[in-house]
Scaffold this motif. Sequence first.
Motif: not given
Length: 121
Positions: A36-43, A49-51, A102-107, A113-121
């Motif tokens: 139901r949810l696919l989260l791609l991290r660390g790419f 254009q590439e996206f 829509p079948r999917l939303q891709i973000l 911009n928030a401090p100390d949340v770079s791991d949440r992006c």
Amino acid sequence: MRLTKLHPFGLVMHGNGDLLDAASLGDPAQMVAEHRLLLLRGFRGCSAQEFAAWARNWGELMEWKYGHLLDLRVSDNPAGTFAEGNGSVPLHWDGALLGLCPRLQILQCLQSNAPDVSDRC
């Protein structure tokens, strides 16, 4: 690449700083159908254009007045919607999708911009 199941649903696919590559992901549509949810991290982040080219591997892209991609950047004085502000996004309904299914939303999050949340992006 490493996979981690989320609870109660979802799957995280951990990359190694590589560019998103449709061939290396296996069958992401099947993963979304199953988890139901696919989260791609660390790419590695990619250009608009590439996206868009990568997203076309998932199916046809919807065309909006601004193109295929909406590039939101946080602003202290947003000219558009609340999504451009630096506050929380309230529970809302996207009227822009009225009559569409829509079948999917891709973000893609390139920078937080928030401090100390770079791991949440």
